[in-house]
Enzyme design. Structure first.
Site, PDB file in Angstrom:
ATOM      1  N   ASP A 162       1.181  -1.231   0.480  1.00 41.20           N
ATOM      2  CA  ASP A 162       0.044   0.091  -0.104  1.00 41.20           C
ATOM      3  C   ASP A 162       1.126   1.291   0.221  1.00 41.20           C
ATOM      4  O   ASP A 162       2.896   1.694  -0.116  1.00 41.20           O
ATOM      5  CB  ASP A 162      -0.805   0.163   1.174  1.00 41.20           C
ATOM      6  N   HIS A 228      -4.285   5.757   3.375  1.00 37.25           N
ATOM      7  CA  HIS A 228      -5.037   4.809   2.906  1.00 37.25           C
ATOM      8  C   HIS A 228      -3.766   3.033   3.894  1.00 37.25           C
ATOM      9  O   HIS A 228      -4.822   2.539   3.956  1.00 37.25           O
ATOM     10  CB  HIS A 228      -4.506   5.028   0.705  1.00 37.25           C
ATOM     11  N   SER A 556     -10.608  -0.977  -1.816  1.00 32.38           N
ATOM     12  CA  SER A 556      -9.783  -0.767  -0.724  1.00 32.38           C
ATOM     13  C   SER A 556      -9.875  -1.361   0.719  1.00 32.38           C
ATOM     14  O   SER A 556      -9.078  -1.921   1.511  1.00 32.38           O
ATOM     15  CB  SER A 556      -8.742   0.393  -0.489  1.00 32.38           C
TER      16      SER A 556
END
Ligand SMILES: *[C@@H]1O[C@H](CO)[C@@H](O)[C@H](O)[C@H]1NC(C)=O
Ligand SMILES: *[C@@H]1O[C@H](CO)[C@@H](O)[C@H](O)[C@H]1NC(C)=O
Ligand SMILES: *[C@@H]1O[C@H](CO)[C@@H](O)[C@H](O)[C@H]1NC(C)=O
Ligand SMILES: *[C@@H]1O[C@H](CO)[C@@H](O)[C@H](O)[C@H]1NC(C)=O
Ligand SMILES: *[C@@H]1O[C@H](CO)[C@@H](O)[C@H](O)[C@H]1NC(C)=O
Ligand SMILES: *[C@@H]1O[C@H](CO)[C@@H](O)[C@H](O)[C@H]1NC(C)=O
Ligand SMILES: *[C@@H]1O[C@H](CO)[C@@H](O)[C@H](O)[C@H]1NC(C)=O
Length: 790
Positions: A162, A228, A556
């Site tokens: 990621d 994220h 995600s």
């Protein structure tokens, strides 16, 4: 819609970045052409002289130098040309990444060891209550608990590819965690004590990215600049954090799905830039050697296609060869059909749906009507009284023209705004606050249907469905002095109309394998509370922990839920193959919502299998599936040949397994891969197709299963044999499903769906069946519009 804008922004950045790469690329010393990054695939078997070259990497360097003049004097004149070999891969692919001019690529293509040069490519990220929704914490009506004293993922290592991560976040607290298992060979590149027994690995892969994008200079520490990577990691394996909340909403104990599993973060994505293909390959190359059990990837590219050139498919195959379970996001390009990414059958492809939590903020109109809305931020001090209600004075109603948002127009008023225009909803909130508005009502875009994704805004706000906005507008039209008030009612659980498939969740059919339904499965991915370095949208979070958690939506967010559950399953069943774990998850899903009605799509109609896959994950049932559709890594090989991949392509995918020749293997058609779902195309006479499958008994020894088919009248489906008797555990039994049109003639245009269930006293093993009247795509890559229909 904000995430649409974000997608566009990423795309634009990608365009600018490629322009930069062209103009500022390192000038070669031996030909004035710019160098670009390429992935070079090498012929196998590679037979290098082991006395001359100690390892693959020195062999790759020699291949490279045979086409690039790397003479010392010239390097001295142009040191930038030195690191021509970016990565030398061991596991994921038979080849290396290098910086080359087009001339050099041309020269290389004449070499006998050369197979293919693939130009650089950028991938994108697919942007505390969920454990209870999934029945992990204890008995609910639907599920007995899965978490117990002996299984919260202890000893399992989840690798996350990621962006960076936020070390020191309470979700990554190592207190009480045992040290990682002895097999762990990874490392943590943070200095000091940022890593611990929870966060056991943190590395950044940027050797390829640094040539493409400015601002990525070594050494890059895998610290999260965006949110994220931290959010995704905390969802998969975050530690227990009591009191976690997002802007004061959803207060509870936050925990990842496998709260006692270890985390290893591999940074391959960079904020506002993207994720470089060759860095992704390098991270997986190392991750499988370092000893991870589960690989979680919330990134991809829905146009990636070709498994032989896609790092997720290539790296994913090397992973499953080592028994690593690979979980990927389906993508955020829905609700259009054929948008699903990460389609390879050895990957689990996860779609996103809502959960049963709502952040209630209703609109009370002056005429007494109450419109339901949601607000992630629920200001305590807000005085809820009727105030003047106005539409955006701008022509498009989106509140994005700052010069019209004057104090005269909006001060002290509640302003109604459509999503869209030249500003994000967060930016509109700031403009309205600055102009003195009391509050604003955001109308969701039409395509998001019933699914609302509220954000925390600079002023009190609520977000409503597109359809209900018409009621508000009709009321405004109907009276001289329209008024409204917002009623913040806090976090509500138990929304019975959940899950609902998220509008953004990418839909099938699969472009690469029409005999397989993709996405595979659905998990929670709307308004998920997870760890972040800092929340967006509100300058002053209401409490300390609110500075550490935020709400995000995307496939995600759905993928790491299932990665965590995969870790629990591996802990419970250490000998199961990745395919067996996947089968267990897919054959035990829920297809009904909390009202016991079919799970809906965002448009209010029942979700089809291209939205939902096999259904919504049910972890408790997945732990004990009864039967599994098993596959070994080798089983995919004849299947790949059957898809039309060349020997070189197949060998490149299955590397480092020994090379094969498709001509010497039995033919396996795509419908016959031993997959837990069934997809057939009835486009030619005699409109009957036989599908072969085999199931492995993973229950407790003796069992009898009876076939039970649910299918619409237009189909005739028979199963032979229709009764399977197992005498012991791990026994395998084969059967054939014959699927035909019940008239014997062509089917009506479109897609129909059914289920095959193997039913015993203790278990129901359910596989989705999808039948289409025609191929979704002609040939192997040219896309045609897939048939519509449910
Ligand atoms: C490969 O061998 C070279 C020397 O021949 C050495 O410098 C390099 O570190 C080795 N690489 C690996 C990955 O072992
Ligand atoms: C805990 O869960 C595992 C499976 O996840 C099960 O095998 C075990 O029996 C459970 N232990 C207890 C004490 O419930
Ligand atoms: C630790 O890393 C930071 C950058 O994140 C750096 O400023 C600092 O000097 C490093 N400390 C040591 C002891 O290496
Ligand atoms: C914004 O409103 C002003 C004032 O009415 C107008 O002149 C201008 O064209 C508008 N801008 C846009 C982008 O619509
Ligand atoms: C409200 O009035 C405007 C302008 O008169 C009109 O365009 C719109 O369709 C009306 N909306 C509703 C929901 O009645
Ligand atoms: C599935 O197949 C793999 C590979 O052949 C094997 O190791 C495993 O024992 C099989 N059964 C299950 C339940 O995973
Ligand atoms: C389909 O696959 C074959 C065999 O791999 C290949 O030669 C051909 O170019 C492909 N066709 C398309 C349209 O991609």
């Amino acid at each position: 819609m904000d995430y649409r804008r974000e997608r566009l922004a990423v795309l634009l950045l990608f365009l600018t970045a490629s322009l930069l790469a062209t103009t500022t690329g390192v000038v070669a010393h031996n030909d004035n052409a710019p160098h670009r990054n390429y992935l070079i695939i090498v012929r196998k078997p590679y037979e290098y002289d082991q006395h001359v070259y100690k390892n693959v990497s020195s062999w790759h360097a020699s291949l490279l130098s045979s086409v690039c003049d790397m003479a010392k004097e010239e390097l001295a004149a142009d040191p930038g040309a030195l690191p021509r070999l970016i990565y030398s891969y061991r596991n994921v692919v038979n080849g290396f990444a290098a910086r080359l001019s087009t001339d050099e690529v041309h020269r290389m293509s004449k070499m006998d060891w050369f197979v293919r040069a693939i130009p650089e490519k950028t991938y994108t990220l697919m942007t505390t209550h969920t454990p209870r929704v999934l029945g992990l914490t204890g008995p609910t009506i639907f599920n007995p608990g899965v978490w117990n004293r002996s299984n919260m993922g202890e000893g399992m290592i989840i690798g996350v590819l990621d962006g960076g991560i936020s070390p020191g976040h309470p979700s990554f607290d190592g207190t009480g965690m045992p040290p990682p298992p002895a097999k762990w060979k990874g490392r943590c590149d943070f200095n000091g004590s940022a890593c611990n027994n929870k966060l056991i690995g943190a590395r950044s892969f940027y050797e390829s990215a640094k040539w493409k994008w400015k601002g990525i200079d070594d050494p890059v520490l895998p610290i999260d600049e965006s949110v994220h990577g931290t959010h995704v990691s905390s969802t998969a394996a975050g530690a227990f954090v009591p009191g976690a909340n997002a802007m004061g909403s959803g207060i509870g104990t936050a925990a990842g799905m496998a709260p006692r599993a270890h985390l290893a973060l591999y940074q391959v994505c960079f904020e506002d830039k993207g994720c470089d293909r060759d860095d992704i390959l390098a991270a997986i190359d190392d991750a499988v050697d370092e000893g991870i059990d589960v690989l979680s990837m919330s990134l991809g590219d829905d146009s990636a296609g070709d498994f032989a050139a896609d790092p997720i498919a290539l790296g994913g195959f090397s992973s499953i060869m080592r028994g690593v379970f690979v979980c990927t996001a389906a993508g955020n390009n829905g609700p259009d059909p054929a948008t699903v990414a990460n389609e390879a059958p050895w990957l689990l492809t996860v779609a996103a749906a809502t959960n049963d939590r709502r952040f209630v903020a209703n609109v009370l109109l002056g005429d007494g009507a109450e419109i339901s809305g949601e607000s992630h931020y629920q200001p305590r001090e807000y005085v809820s009284v009727q105030r003047p209600l106005v539409k955006d004075p701008g022509a498009d109603g989106t509140c994005s023209n700052k010069s019209l948002l004057t104090a005269d127009n909006v001060r002290g008023k509640i302003v109604l705004c459509h999503t869209g225009g030249d500003a994000t909803n967060l930016e509109k909130g700031v403009m309205l606050r600055d102009a003195g508005a009391d509050a604003f009502i955001i109308i969701s875009p039409d395509f998001t249907g019933t699914v609302i994704q509220p954000k925390a805004h600079a002023l009190p706000a609520t977000q409503v469905e597109f359809l209900t906005a018409e009621k508000i507008e009709a009321y405004i039209n109907s009276t001289q002095n329209p008024t409204a008030q917002l009623a913040f009612k806090g976090t509500e659980y138990g929304n019975r109309m959940s899950p609902v498939v998220a509008p953004f969740s990418s839909r099938g059919p699969s472009k690469q394998n029409q005999g397989i339904i993709k996405p595979d499965i659905t998990g929670p991915g709307v308004n998920i509370i997870g760890g972040v370095p800092r929340p967006a949208g509100l300058a002053q979070p209401p409490n300390e922990l609110a500075k550490k958690f935020d709400i995000m939506s995307g496939t995600s967010m759905a993928a790491p839920h299932i990665s965590g559950i995969a870790a629990l399953m591996k802990k419970a069943h250490p000998t199961w193959s990745p395919a067996a774990i996947k089968s267990a998850m897919m054959t035990t899903t829920d297809t009904r919502d909390h009202r016991r009605m079919p799970i809906l799509d965002q448009d209010g109609k029942p979700a089809n299998m291209f939205s939902l896959g096999a259904g919504f994950i049910n972890p408790a049932k997945a732990m004990d599936p009864g039967l599994v559709y098993n596959l070994s890594a080798e089983d995919y090989i004849p299947y790949l040949c059957g898809l039309g991949y060349s020997n070189h392509e197949v060998n490149s995918i299955i590397h480092p397994a020994p090379p094969i020749s498709c001509a010497r293997l039995p033919v396996v058609q795509e419908k016959d891969l031993n997959y837990p779902s069934i997809a057939v195309i009835l486009d030619q006479e005699p409109y009957v197709v036989k599908v072969n499958r085999a199931v492995t008994n993973v229950g407790r020894g003796k069992a009898v299963y009876v076939a039970n088919v649910e299918a619409p009248a237009s189909l005739s489906v028979t199963v032979m044999p229709d009764r399977l008797r197992f005498k012991k555990v791990n026994e395998v039994q084969a059967f054939t499903v014959t699927i035909g049109s019940s008239t014997g003639g062509p089917m009506e245009d479109g897609v129909v769906e059914g289920h095959l269930k193997w039913v015993s006293l203790k278990h129901v093993v359910r596989s989705p069946i999808l039948v289409s009247s025609k191929k979704f795509f002609q040939g192997n890559s040219t896309a045609t519009e897939p048939p519509q229909g449910r």
